[in-house]
Design an enzyme around this catalytic site. Structure first.
Site, PDB file in Angstrom:
ATOM      1  N   HIS A   1      98.882  -3.758  14.338  1.00 50.43           N
ATOM      2  CA  HIS A   1      99.533  -2.881  13.357  1.00 50.43           C
ATOM      3  C   HIS A   1      98.521  -2.599  12.262  1.00 50.43           C
ATOM      4  CE1 HIS A   1     103.612  -3.706  15.033  1.00 50.43           C
ATOM      5  NE2 HIS A   1     103.012  -4.827  15.407  1.00 50.43           N
TER       6      HIS A   1
ATOM      7  N   GLU B   1     109.936 -10.984  21.847  1.00 49.49           N
ATOM      8  CA  GLU B   1     109.153 -11.779  20.880  1.00 49.49           C
ATOM      9  C   GLU B   1     110.092 -12.874  20.366  1.00 49.49           C
ATOM     10  OE1 GLU B   1     108.131  -9.710  17.236  1.00 49.49           O
ATOM     11  OE2 GLU B   1     106.602 -11.188  16.669  1.00 49.49           O
TER      12      GLU B   1
ATOM     13  N   ASP C   1      98.979  -8.734  13.442  1.00 52.26           N
ATOM     14  CA  ASP C   1      98.815  -8.436  12.007  1.00 52.26           C
ATOM     15  C   ASP C   1      97.761  -9.400  11.453  1.00 52.26           C
ATOM     16  OD1 ASP C   1     101.235  -6.537  11.562  1.00 52.26           O
ATOM     17  OD2 ASP C   1     102.052  -8.247  12.641  1.00 52.26           O
TER      18      ASP C   1
HETATM   19  N1  ADE Z   1     105.705  -5.278  12.629  1.00 55.31           N
HETATM   20  C1  ADE Z   1     104.489  -5.788  12.405  1.00 55.31           C
HETATM   21  N2  ADE Z   1     104.295  -6.863  13.187  1.00 55.31           N
HETATM   22  C2  ADE Z   1     105.409  -7.045  13.931  1.00 55.31           C
HETATM   23  C3  ADE Z   1     105.826  -7.978  14.911  1.00 55.31           C
HETATM   24  N3  ADE Z   1     105.057  -8.986  15.325  1.00 55.31           N
HETATM   25  N4  ADE Z   1     107.057  -7.868  15.432  1.00 55.31           N
HETATM   26  C4  ADE Z   1     107.858  -6.878  15.029  1.00 55.31           C
HETATM   27  N5  ADE Z   1     107.517  -5.975  14.120  1.00 55.31           N
HETATM   28  C5  ADE Z   1     106.309  -6.045  13.570  1.00 55.31           C
HETATM   29 ZN    ZN Z   2     103.650  -6.382  16.611  1.00 56.07          ZN
END
Ligand code: ADE
Ligand code: ZN
Length: 347
Positions: A18, A207, A286
């Site tokens: 991201h 996730e 991230d």
């Molecule tokens: N936005 C940024 N990182 C994310 C993640 N790991 N899962 C969901 N949304 C996100």
């Molecule tokens: Zn992500």
């Protein structure tokens, strides 16, 4: 265990990054100052305090609360360019050759910044990365799943010119997973796909959410890639399907630990995916928030899976290349490079 040198030289592709998640604390505070943005009273006051908080996220939502505050400091096209360019400068030194990067236009349009400003700033950095570093890249526009689907449809309409001309290569779906399942976004995905037959489709699934969300993303949203997807491990039929269809899972090892999805990287079902022939790539998600960029993720995995040899790593690197959305010429060049690096380190 393979060496750091080998992992550095191995041609790497990133599919789960991201751009807003590359906002390092030491860029966040200067940007806030440059743009006269007042951060919330409770927000950490210094780089050190903020880094300390980043080490202690309770879960995905706790992280997202900070992530969305961070995005508020991005205002001008130049800010978006600076952010993405800082990312490319870092990963060039880590042996990254190809990047398919996410961005969240709604976290900016909701503050009155146009989708055009954001997209152009990011695209300009991608163009410069190709010229200066030879890094190829694609932009993936994500919808925020906590935003009403009707609003998301409007975002797709705003993005239509960029989808039609190919500036946006793919559509993704991110943010809080469990309360907002894939079925809510069927119309959005259909609408986006109708704008350009070459638009690729992906979604965060599995996730924190169950394996069923992965199946639903494939069936209902027609995605050809799954971001994260680690909870697919609990459904053998789904694993067979992912292997058969060569559906890439974009795994984010350090992120999964920092967001307490697993206690350590060794808990990730990577050996199971290899054994079942499910393709996956390794990614940073991230990196400013989770303590590591692409090479740091590769190195951590090599420590937690020390028995993987050069051949195994070559296989993983090739799955990442084959699961990329670059053209065949680029794929073949990168596949050849993997063979060269594996051969060099295997003697
Ligand atoms: N936005 C940024 N990182 C994310 C993640 N790991 N899962 C969901 N949304 C996100
Ligand atoms: Zn992500």
């Amino acid at each position: 265990m393979v060496s750091r040198e080998f992992l550095l030289e191995l041609p790497k592709c990133e599919h789960h990054l991201h751009l807003e998640g590359t906002l390092e604390p030491d860029l966040l505070f200067p940007l806030a100052k440059r743009n006269n943005i007042t951060l919330p009273e409770v927000f950490p006051k210094s780089v050190e305090e903020l880094k300390d908080k980043y080490g202690k996220f309770r879960d995905l939502q706790d992280f997202l609360d900070y992530y969305y505050i961070g995005t508020n400091v991005l205002i001008k096209e130049q800010d978006f360019f600076d952010l993405a360019w800082a990312y490319f400068e870092k990963v060039y030194k880590q042996g990254l050759f190809h990047a398919e990067v996410f961005y969240d236009p709604q976290s900016h349009t909701s503050r009155g910044i146009s989708l055009e400003t954001v997209t152009k700033g990011f695209q300009r950095a991608c163009d410069k990365a190709l010229v200066e570093f030879g890094i190829t890249s694609k932009l993936i526009m994500c919808l925020l799943r906590h935003i009403e689907p009707e609003e998301c449809l409007k975002t797709i309409e705003e993005a239509a010119p960029f989808i039609e001309d190919g500036t946006i290569s793919a559509l993704g779906l991110d943010s809080a997973e469990r309360p907002f399942p894939p079925n809510l976004f069927v119309e959005c995905y259909q609408k986006a796909a109708s704008l350009n037959e070459n638009l690729r489709l992906t979604a965060h699934a599995g996730e924190e959410g169950p394996a069923q969300f992965v199946s639903d993303a494939l069936d209902l949203l027609q995605v050809t890639r799954i971001d994260h997807g680690i909870n697919s491990q609990h459904d053998d039929e789904l694993l067979d399907r992912l292997a058969r269809d060569r559906t890439l899972l974009t795994i984010c090892p350090l992120s999964n630990v920092k967001l307490q999805v697993v206690k350590s990287v060794s808990e990730l079902p990577l050996q199971k995916f290899l054994d079942k022939n499910v393709p996956f790539s390794l990614n940073s998600d991230d990196p400013a928030y989770f303590g590591g960029y692409i090479l740091d993720n590769y190195i951590q995995v090599s420590k937690d899976f020390p028995h993987w040899d050069h051949e195994t790593w070559g296989h993983i690197a090739k799955n990442a290349i084959n699961g990329s959305w670059c053209n065949d010429k680029r794929k073949n060049d990168l596949l050849d490079k993997v063979d060269q690096v594996v051969a060099k380190h295997s003697i």
